[in-house]
Design a protein around this motif. Structure first.
Motif, mmCIF file in Angstrom:
data_model
loop_
_atom_site.group_PDB
_atom_site.id
_atom_site.type_symbol
_atom_site.label_atom_id
_atom_site.label_comp_id
_atom_site.label_asym_id
_atom_site.label_seq_id
_atom_site.Cartn_x
_atom_site.Cartn_y
_atom_site.Cartn_z
ATOM 1 N N SER A 12 68.056 78.108 66.067
ATOM 2 C CA SER A 12 66.822 78.346 65.225
ATOM 3 C C SER A 12 66.254 79.783 65.699
ATOM 4 O O SER A 12 65.312 80.436 65.008
ATOM 5 C CB SER A 12 65.720 77.467 65.940
ATOM 6 N N ASN A 13 66.783 80.461 67.042
ATOM 7 C CA ASN A 13 66.132 81.605 67.439
ATOM 8 C C ASN A 13 67.241 82.778 67.128
ATOM 9 O O ASN A 13 66.934 83.866 67.628
ATOM 10 C CB ASN A 13 65.941 81.541 68.710
ATOM 11 N N THR A 14 68.160 82.478 66.184
ATOM 12 C CA THR A 14 69.167 83.368 65.803
ATOM 13 C C THR A 14 68.473 84.737 65.201
ATOM 14 O O THR A 14 67.361 84.658 64.572
ATOM 15 C CB THR A 14 70.267 82.997 64.768
ATOM 16 N N LYS A 15 69.038 85.829 65.216
ATOM 17 C CA LYS A 15 68.470 87.119 64.759
ATOM 18 C C LYS A 15 69.525 87.509 63.372
ATOM 19 O O LYS A 15 69.261 88.614 62.888
ATOM 20 C CB LYS A 15 68.607 88.290 65.862
ATOM 21 N N TYR A 16 70.327 86.668 63.203
ATOM 22 C CA TYR A 16 71.261 86.893 62.155
ATOM 23 C C TYR A 16 70.812 87.121 60.980
ATOM 24 O O TYR A 16 71.390 87.979 60.014
ATOM 25 C CB TYR A 16 72.273 85.733 62.178
ATOM 26 N N MET A 17 69.791 86.263 60.454
ATOM 27 C CA MET A 17 68.980 86.778 59.309
ATOM 28 C C MET A 17 68.006 87.591 59.232
ATOM 29 O O MET A 17 67.265 87.652 58.112
ATOM 30 C CB MET A 17 68.518 85.451 58.815
ATOM 31 N N LYS A 18 67.720 88.190 60.036
ATOM 32 C CA LYS A 18 66.631 89.267 60.324
ATOM 33 C C LYS A 18 66.763 90.401 59.400
ATOM 34 O O LYS A 18 68.154 90.601 58.800
ATOM 35 C CB LYS A 18 66.732 89.982 61.604
ATOM 36 N N PRO A 19 65.739 91.066 58.528
ATOM 37 C CA PRO A 19 64.541 90.768 58.889
ATOM 38 C C PRO A 19 63.955 89.530 58.112
ATOM 39 O O PRO A 19 62.444 89.370 58.517
ATOM 40 C CB PRO A 19 63.933 92.289 58.211
ATOM 41 N N SER A 20 64.418 88.832 57.658
ATOM 42 C CA SER A 20 63.768 87.682 57.009
ATOM 43 C C SER A 20 63.549 86.487 58.253
ATOM 44 O O SER A 20 64.007 86.498 59.200
ATOM 45 C CB SER A 20 64.721 87.022 55.913
ATOM 46 N N ARG A 21 62.467 85.953 57.790
ATOM 47 C CA ARG A 21 61.823 84.939 58.728
ATOM 48 C C ARG A 21 62.175 83.342 58.115
ATOM 49 O O ARG A 21 61.829 82.235 58.851
ATOM 50 C CB ARG A 21 60.437 84.982 58.833
ATOM 51 N N ALA A 22 62.962 83.452 56.990
ATOM 52 C CA ALA A 22 63.059 82.295 56.220
ATOM 53 C C ALA A 22 64.212 81.436 57.243
ATOM 54 O O ALA A 22 65.020 81.944 58.103
ATOM 55 C CB ALA A 22 64.074 82.674 55.237
ATOM 56 N N SER A 23 64.178 80.152 57.179
ATOM 57 C CA SER A 23 64.971 79.182 57.795
ATOM 58 C C SER A 23 66.435 79.004 57.260
ATOM 59 O O SER A 23 67.257 78.190 57.810
ATOM 60 C CB SER A 23 64.238 77.886 58.024
ATOM 61 N N PHE A 24 66.660 79.645 56.204
ATOM 62 C CA PHE A 24 68.143 79.530 55.607
ATOM 63 C C PHE A 24 68.288 81.141 54.620
ATOM 64 O O PHE A 24 67.497 81.790 54.586
ATOM 65 C CB PHE A 24 68.042 78.558 54.465
ATOM 66 N N MET A 25 69.642 81.053 54.435
ATOM 67 C CA MET A 25 70.145 82.292 53.838
ATOM 68 C C MET A 25 71.270 81.935 53.004
ATOM 69 O O MET A 25 72.236 81.252 53.386
ATOM 70 C CB MET A 25 70.574 83.117 54.725
ATOM 71 N N VAL A 26 71.225 82.440 51.669
ATOM 72 C CA VAL A 26 72.025 82.209 50.580
ATOM 73 C C VAL A 26 72.788 83.426 50.492
ATOM 74 O O VAL A 26 72.145 84.491 50.001
ATOM 75 C CB VAL A 26 71.912 81.482 49.528
ATOM 76 N N ASN A 27 74.090 83.779 50.558
ATOM 77 C CA ASN A 27 74.463 85.140 50.080
ATOM 78 C C ASN A 27 76.001 85.050 49.363
ATOM 79 O O ASN A 27 76.594 83.979 49.212
ATOM 80 C CB ASN A 27 74.713 85.847 51.382
ATOM 81 N N GLY A 70 78.747 83.034 48.473
ATOM 82 C CA GLY A 70 79.716 83.383 49.681
ATOM 83 C C GLY A 70 79.343 82.510 50.820
ATOM 84 O O GLY A 70 80.128 81.922 51.626
ATOM 85 N N GLY A 71 78.165 82.021 51.116
ATOM 86 C CA GLY A 71 77.807 81.148 52.187
ATOM 87 C C GLY A 71 76.296 80.552 51.850
ATOM 88 O O GLY A 71 75.399 81.339 51.477
ATOM 89 N N ILE A 72 76.009 79.424 52.703
ATOM 90 C CA ILE A 72 74.654 78.975 52.770
ATOM 91 C C ILE A 72 74.732 78.898 54.389
ATOM 92 O O ILE A 72 75.355 77.984 55.109
ATOM 93 C CB ILE A 72 74.747 77.682 52.228
ATOM 94 N N PHE A 73 73.533 79.286 54.978
ATOM 95 C CA PHE A 73 73.231 79.286 56.414
ATOM 96 C C PHE A 73 71.967 78.714 56.674
ATOM 97 O O PHE A 73 70.816 79.068 55.954
ATOM 98 C CB PHE A 73 73.526 80.648 57.079
ATOM 99 N N PHE A 74 71.841 77.946 57.673
ATOM 100 C CA PHE A 74 70.507 77.047 57.986
ATOM 101 C C PHE A 74 70.283 77.647 59.581
ATOM 102 O O PHE A 74 71.233 77.508 60.407
ATOM 103 C CB PHE A 74 70.707 75.788 57.726
ATOM 104 N N LYS A 75 69.115 77.423 59.962
ATOM 105 C CA LYS A 75 68.632 77.583 61.276
ATOM 106 C C LYS A 75 68.115 76.221 61.383
ATOM 107 O O LYS A 75 67.667 75.363 60.844
ATOM 108 C CB LYS A 75 67.426 78.530 61.384
#
Length: 92
Positions: free
Chosen positions: A77-92, A24-29
């Motif tokens: 880089s300070n987004t809370k969108y990926m919380k609780p993860s502290r990773a710099s990217f998210m794949v969903n 669905g998506g690849i998101f980076f900080k």
């Protein structure tokens, strides 16, 4: 004497089988979103939309008329969108 706790726990719920058909998506900080967007556009030729990201169109194997999309997008880089993860990217 300490009691051993099993890491495996039997679930009483049955999971239904699903089918993954795409990402669905690849998101980076990013600390510098503009610089990173410019690099991806220039070096990789990604067509960035007005909202600053990119949608990759793909088709379902079993029904080529059915469309799917994978979103690529940057977040501050300070987004809370990926919380609780502290990773710099998210794949969903």
């Amino acid at each position: 004497m300490k009691k051993k706790v099993s890491a495996k726990k039997k679930s009483s719920k049955k999971l239904s089988k699903g089918k993954i058909v795409g990402i669905g998506g690849i998101f980076f900080k990013s600390k510098d979103q503009k610089k990173m967007k410019d690099w991806y556009a220039k070096v990789l030729g990604m067509p960035l939309s007005d909202w600053g990201g990119c949608e990759f169109l793909w088709r379902h194997d079993d029904n080529p008329k059915k469309k799917g999309y994978t979103v690529w997008s940057l977040f501050p880089s300070n987004t809370k969108y990926m919380k609780p993860s502290r990773a710099s990217f998210m794949v969903n």
